[in-house]
Design a protein around this motif. Structure first.
Motif, PDB file in Angstrom:
ATOM      1  N   THR A   1       0.831  -1.206   0.000  1.00  0.00           N
ATOM      2  CA  THR A   1       0.000   0.000   0.000  1.00  0.00           C
ATOM      3  C   THR A   1       0.865   1.256   0.000  1.00  0.00           C
ATOM      4  O   THR A   1       0.620   2.188  -0.770  1.00  0.00           O
ATOM      5  N   ALA A   2       1.891   1.278   0.846  1.00  0.00           N
ATOM      6  CA  ALA A   2       2.780   2.443   0.905  1.00  0.00           C
ATOM      7  C   ALA A   2       3.476   2.660  -0.439  1.00  0.00           C
ATOM      8  O   ALA A   2       3.591   3.799  -0.909  1.00  0.00           O
ATOM      9  N   VAL A   3       3.915   1.588  -1.070  1.00  0.00           N
ATOM     10  CA  VAL A   3       4.566   1.699  -2.382  1.00  0.00           C
ATOM     11  C   VAL A   3       3.586   2.222  -3.424  1.00  0.00           C
ATOM     12  O   VAL A   3       3.918   3.108  -4.220  1.00  0.00           O
ATOM     13  N   ALA A   4       2.365   1.721  -3.420  1.00  0.00           N
ATOM     14  CA  ALA A   4       1.364   2.168  -4.403  1.00  0.00           C
ATOM     15  C   ALA A   4       1.068   3.653  -4.240  1.00  0.00           C
ATOM     16  O   ALA A   4       0.980   4.392  -5.232  1.00  0.00           O
TER      17      ALA A   4
ATOM     18  N   ALA B   1       2.005   6.646  -6.937  1.00  0.00           N
ATOM     19  CA  ALA B   1       0.973   7.572  -7.435  1.00  0.00           C
ATOM     20  C   ALA B   1       1.393   9.011  -7.179  1.00  0.00           C
ATOM     21  O   ALA B   1       1.279   9.877  -8.056  1.00  0.00           O
ATOM     22  N   LEU B   2       1.893   9.288  -5.982  1.00  0.00           N
ATOM     23  CA  LEU B   2       2.362  10.640  -5.653  1.00  0.00           C
ATOM     24  C   LEU B   2       3.508  11.038  -6.565  1.00  0.00           C
ATOM     25  O   LEU B   2       3.544  12.154  -7.098  1.00  0.00           O
ATOM     26  N   GLU B   3       4.441  10.132  -6.765  1.00  0.00           N
ATOM     27  CA  GLU B   3       5.592  10.405  -7.622  1.00  0.00           C
ATOM     28  C   GLU B   3       5.136  10.795  -9.035  1.00  0.00           C
ATOM     29  O   GLU B   3       5.580  11.801  -9.588  1.00  0.00           O
ATOM     30  N   LYS B   4       4.239  10.022  -9.596  1.00  0.00           N
ATOM     31  CA  LYS B   4       3.756  10.290 -10.954  1.00  0.00           C
ATOM     32  C   LYS B   4       3.039  11.636 -11.029  1.00  0.00           C
ATOM     33  O   LYS B   4       3.318  12.460 -11.909  1.00  0.00           O
ATOM     34  N   VAL B   5       2.140  11.874 -10.095  1.00  0.00           N
ATOM     35  CA  VAL B   5       1.358  13.117 -10.105  1.00  0.00           C
ATOM     36  C   VAL B   5       2.258  14.323  -9.833  1.00  0.00           C
ATOM     37  O   VAL B   5       2.193  15.329 -10.539  1.00  0.00           O
ATOM     38  N   LEU B   6       3.100  14.223  -8.814  1.00  0.00           N
ATOM     39  CA  LEU B   6       3.932  15.363  -8.438  1.00  0.00           C
ATOM     40  C   LEU B   6       4.934  15.712  -9.534  1.00  0.00           C
ATOM     41  O   LEU B   6       5.083  16.888  -9.889  1.00  0.00           O
ATOM     42  N   LEU B   7       5.607  14.727 -10.097  1.00  0.00           N
ATOM     43  CA  LEU B   7       6.593  15.024 -11.136  1.00  0.00           C
ATOM     44  C   LEU B   7       5.940  15.616 -12.380  1.00  0.00           C
ATOM     45  O   LEU B   7       6.474  16.553 -12.987  1.00  0.00           O
ATOM     46  N   SER B   8       4.791  15.112 -12.755  1.00  0.00           N
ATOM     47  CA  SER B   8       4.064  15.671 -13.893  1.00  0.00           C
ATOM     48  C   SER B   8       3.630  17.107 -13.591  1.00  0.00           C
ATOM     49  O   SER B   8       3.777  18.003 -14.424  1.00  0.00           O
ATOM     50  N   HIS B   9       3.124  17.317 -12.390  1.00  0.00           N
ATOM     51  CA  HIS B   9       2.683  18.650 -11.983  1.00  0.00           C
ATOM     52  C   HIS B   9       3.836  19.652 -12.006  1.00  0.00           C
ATOM     53  O   HIS B   9       3.700  20.758 -12.535  1.00  0.00           O
TER      54      HIS B   9
END
Length: 186
Positions: free
Chosen positions: A152-155, A159-167
């Motif tokens: 769960t922590a990895v998922a 998700a945060l990594e993908k959203v934050l880097l794109s943002h």
């Protein structure tokens, strides 16, 4: 755990208006923004690599401690409190400044920039929801270091990594030059 978060489709981002005649001096605020964002990217990359190695059983607790010792967010943890709490506070503070000071000024520059400011503010909401979920997942993992909690922590982290880097990338492209061009926040 992530099904109730309203992820935003990158393809629906407002187009970025081209600003003509931007000087090198006007590009400086955008470069400063990128430096702040690079700090966030660097910390996320280190944590991502450690998560991958831990998942593969290739990182001992001692190695994790050694490899994270020099991260600014870890030194902040030692000085000020929980690691995730401090990282989340940094991101929250950065986004609060943008939401309250930068984006309203940007929105005054016309409909195209208003749409960008509104979109970036909406993306901040998603980032903050994911940060809160990551804190919860890490607390659960610390309380019960079981495979399900690790997954769960990895998922949530991914998700945060993908959203934050794109943002961060979109924000730099969308408002980097505009900050100096319109003399916003300086």
């Amino acid at each position: 755990m992530l099904k109730d978060i309203q992820f935003l489709d990158d393809a629906t981002r407002p187009p970025i208006p081209r600003l003509e005649g931007v000087t090198e001096a006007q590009r400086l605020p955008g470069r400063h923004l990128r430096l702040i964002h690079d700090h966030l990217r660097e910390n996320m990359a280190v944590l991502g690599r450690l998560i991958e190695r831990a998942a593969a059983g290739k990182a001992s607790p001692e190695q994790v401690r050694a490899e994270t010792a020099d991260l600014v967010m870890v030194s902040n943890y030692r000085r000020f409190g929980t690691l995730c709490g401090q990282y989340c506070q940094f991101v929250h503070g950065h986004h609060s400044i943008e939401d309250r000071m930068i984006f309203p000024s940007l929105a005054e520059q016309g409909p195209a920039f208003r749409a960008i400011a509104e979109r970036l503010a909406a993306e901040h909401v998603v980032v903050h929801q994911l940060l809160e979920r990551l804190i919860d997942a890490l607390i659960a993992l610390a309380d019960a270091p079981e495979r399900e909690n690790f997954d769960t922590a990895v998922a949530v982290f991914r998700a945060l990594e993908k959203v934050l880097l794109s943002h961060l990338g979109y924000e730099e492209e969308a408002i980097g030059d505009a900050l100096g061009y319109f003399e916003i926040g300086g």
